[in-house]
Design an enzyme around this catalytic site. Structure first.
Site, PDB file in Angstrom:
ATOM      1  N   GLY A  98       8.611   3.616  -8.934  1.00 37.40           N
ATOM      2  CA  GLY A  98       7.568   4.528  -8.464  1.00 37.40           C
ATOM      3  C   GLY A  98       6.702   3.861  -7.418  1.00 37.40           C
ATOM      4  CE1 TYR A 105       2.622  12.493 -16.706  1.00 40.03           C
ATOM      5  CE2 TYR A 105       0.496  13.016 -17.700  1.00 40.03           C
ATOM      6  CZ  TYR A 105       1.291  12.184 -16.932  1.00 40.03           C
ATOM      7  OH  TYR A 105       0.753  11.036 -16.389  1.00 40.03           O
TER       8      TYR A 105
END
Length: 311
Positions: free
Chosen positions: A46, A196
């Site tokens: 990321g 999430y």
């Protein structure tokens, strides 16, 4: 000495931009032609934007060999050129991409000192990946789990640390014992924030079980960066997307501030807990179910089955 009395790797400390008088250690390894590169090695996923890119910059400035991993070839190449670090590309929504990434990293790196699992996403609409898994669970937990498992050899060789970016949102997650298989399914009705939160809850559980299983060779920690003004969640629907697109972004942390605890966990010799969760360089409380060893083992076994590895 680290938690439990075991010695943690002697890694180079990175300067803290928030603490005057903390110059850190900036010695770069001098490598003669043909000599082995003895710099500590960090793989940051990321890393094409936001927290991951900020962490890659700081570690590189401190003299680390950094491999920045991102999903977008263009953005990842741009960070590599800007910062001066190695790069690799993988889409965590495709487990075959993760396997190729692991093979590439293993070929490049005989040892890994730090694996920073920072890749993550939240989606406004329900969906499955090409692997048939609920997309948030795969990108935020299952793909990082697979990458970590496939990098076991270089991580053990480096006495490595696995630092995973979770979230305070994990307090909204949590799944009962015996029901974890539902994490891989798309819930009906779909609530993006709940999905999430459960994936971030899984990050904390994974950290706990990884630290137990791979001790003493490899240590593991997770942390929450706080609300950071990045591109994360801007495309999401619902309250989360509205917040990240709103003027409230002006009051959020910068990516560099969000990356501070990640870099500290990667480099500090003391103060963090193996298998523990952290916030602002300090131990942090978790949802009680995220400290449940039974659920941690259940999640590990489920993840192994889903990616086709032995538990």
């Amino acid at each position: 000495m680290g938690a439990g009395g075991r010695r943690v790797p002697r890694l180079r400390r990175v300067p803290d931009p928030h603490r005057p008088g903390d110059p850190g250690v900036r010695r770069r390894a001098r490598t003669l032609s043909g000599a082995p590169d003895e710099r500590p090695v960090a793989v940051v996923t990321g890393a094409s934007d936001g927290i991951g890119a900020a962490a890659a910059r700081r570690l590189h400035r401190a003299g680390w060999r950094v491999v920045a991993v991102g999903r977008s070839p263009e953005k990842t190449a741009a960070i590599g050129a800007e910062v001066g670090v190695e790069t690799a590309v993988a889409d965590f929504a495709r487990l075959e991409d993760v396997r190729r990434l692991a093979a590439d990293l293993t070929a490049r790196l005989p040892r890994i000192d730090v694996l920073a699992g920072n890749a993550g996403a939240t989606f406004g609409r329900p969906g499955r990946t090409v692997d048939g898994i609920e997309q948030t669970f795969q990108v935020d937990h299952l793909a990082p789990y697979l990458l970590t498992r496939l990098l076991e050899e270089p991580l053990r060789a480096g006495g490595g640390r696995v630092v995973t970016t979770s979230s305070g949102a994990h307090w909204l997650g949590g799944v009962r014992r015996g029901r974890l298989a539902g994490l891989a399914e798309v819930p009906r009705p779909y609530a993006g924030m709940l999905v999430y939160s459960r994936a971030k809850w899984a990050n904390v559980l994974f950290t706990r079980e990884l630290a137990r299983r791979w001790a003493p060779d490899v240590t593991a920690t997770s942390f929450e960066p706080g609300a950071v003004a990045t591109s994360f969640a801007q495309a999401s629907r619902g309250v989360t997307g509205l917040v990240f697109r709103s003027p409230l972004r002006a009051f959020m942390r910068t990516p560099a501030q969000g990356a501070d605890t990640l870099v500290w966990l990667a480099t500090a010799e003391e103060g963090w807990r193996d298998g523990g969760h952290h916030s602002d360089r300090s131990p942090a409380r978790t949802l009680p179910s995220a400290a449940d060893d039974v659920r941690a083992r259940e999640l590990w076994d489920l993840s192994a089955r889903l990616v086709g590895l032995p538990a």
